[in-house]
Design a protein around this motif. Structure first.
Motif, PDB file in Angstrom:
ATOM      1  N   SER A 189      47.629   0.074  64.002  1.00  0.00           N
ATOM      2  CA  SER A 189      47.302  -0.439  62.663  1.00  0.00           C
ATOM      3  C   SER A 189      46.917   0.663  61.676  1.00  0.00           C
ATOM      4  O   SER A 189      47.028   0.462  60.465  1.00  0.00           O
ATOM      5  N   ILE A 190      46.489   1.821  62.150  1.00  0.00           N
ATOM      6  CA  ILE A 190      46.066   2.881  61.238  1.00  0.00           C
ATOM      7  C   ILE A 190      47.167   3.924  61.017  1.00  0.00           C
ATOM      8  O   ILE A 190      46.977   4.882  60.280  1.00  0.00           O
ATOM      9  N   MET A 191      48.295   3.716  61.642  1.00  0.00           N
ATOM     10  CA  MET A 191      49.398   4.669  61.541  1.00  0.00           C
ATOM     11  C   MET A 191      50.361   4.283  60.438  1.00  0.00           C
ATOM     12  O   MET A 191      50.697   3.114  60.277  1.00  0.00           O
ATOM     13  N   SER A 192      50.830   5.290  59.708  1.00  0.00           N
ATOM     14  CA  SER A 192      51.976   5.077  58.847  1.00  0.00           C
ATOM     15  C   SER A 192      53.234   5.235  59.704  1.00  0.00           C
ATOM     16  O   SER A 192      53.288   6.079  60.589  1.00  0.00           O
ATOM     17  N   MET A 193      54.233   4.404  59.417  1.00  0.00           N
ATOM     18  CA  MET A 193      55.442   4.362  60.233  1.00  0.00           C
ATOM     19  C   MET A 193      56.670   4.531  59.350  1.00  0.00           C
ATOM     20  O   MET A 193      56.631   4.240  58.148  1.00  0.00           O
ATOM     21  N   GLY A 194      57.744   4.947  59.970  1.00  0.00           N
ATOM     22  CA  GLY A 194      58.963   5.114  59.188  1.00  0.00           C
ATOM     23  C   GLY A 194      60.206   4.847  60.016  1.00  0.00           C
ATOM     24  O   GLY A 194      60.168   4.820  61.249  1.00  0.00           O
TER      25      GLY A 194
END
Length: 122
Positions: free
Chosen positions: A30-35
């Motif tokens: 939940s605290i990670m940015s993803m791509g």
């Protein structure tokens, strides 16, 4: 370390749709940015879309209005809904974790999935 597993690729006709999924494990998703990135044969890997932990999104110009990135933190999953697909969208699509979302453009993190093939026929 983050483990990322993509799914949902396949063969589709031009104008069709696909939804890619990427399930993350081994970290606080939940605290990670993803791509999502993609790489076509003979070309460099390129950013398709990114989503922050607060659900804001950025898109490459070539997919704006056609692709949508989203996430479900309860399922540790990030999605890429692809519509109005074109033959030039044919590539291996990769999920990326711990992306630096605040950069312009975002900078890929060190965690990658194995990739899923998307092929769009004309």
């Amino acid at each position: 370390q983050v483990q990322l597993v993509e799914s949902g690729g396949g063969l589709v006709q031009a104008g069709g749709s696909l939804r890619l999924s990427c399930v993350a494990s081994g970290t606080s998703f939940s605290i990670m940015s993803m791509g999502w990135y993609r790489q076509a044969p003979g070309k460099q890997r390129e950013l398709v879309a990114a989503i922050s932990s607060s659900q804001t999104a950025k898109y490459a110009d070539f997919v704006k209005g056609r692709f949508t990135i989203s996430r479900d933190n309860a399922k540790n999953t990030v999605y890429l809904q692809m519509s109005s697909l074109k033959p030039e969208d044919t590539a291996v699509y990769y999920c990326n974790g711990n992306l630096k979302y605040s950069s312009d453009p975002p900078i890929a993190g060190r965690d990658w999935g194995q990739g899923t093939q998307v092929t769009v026929s004309s």
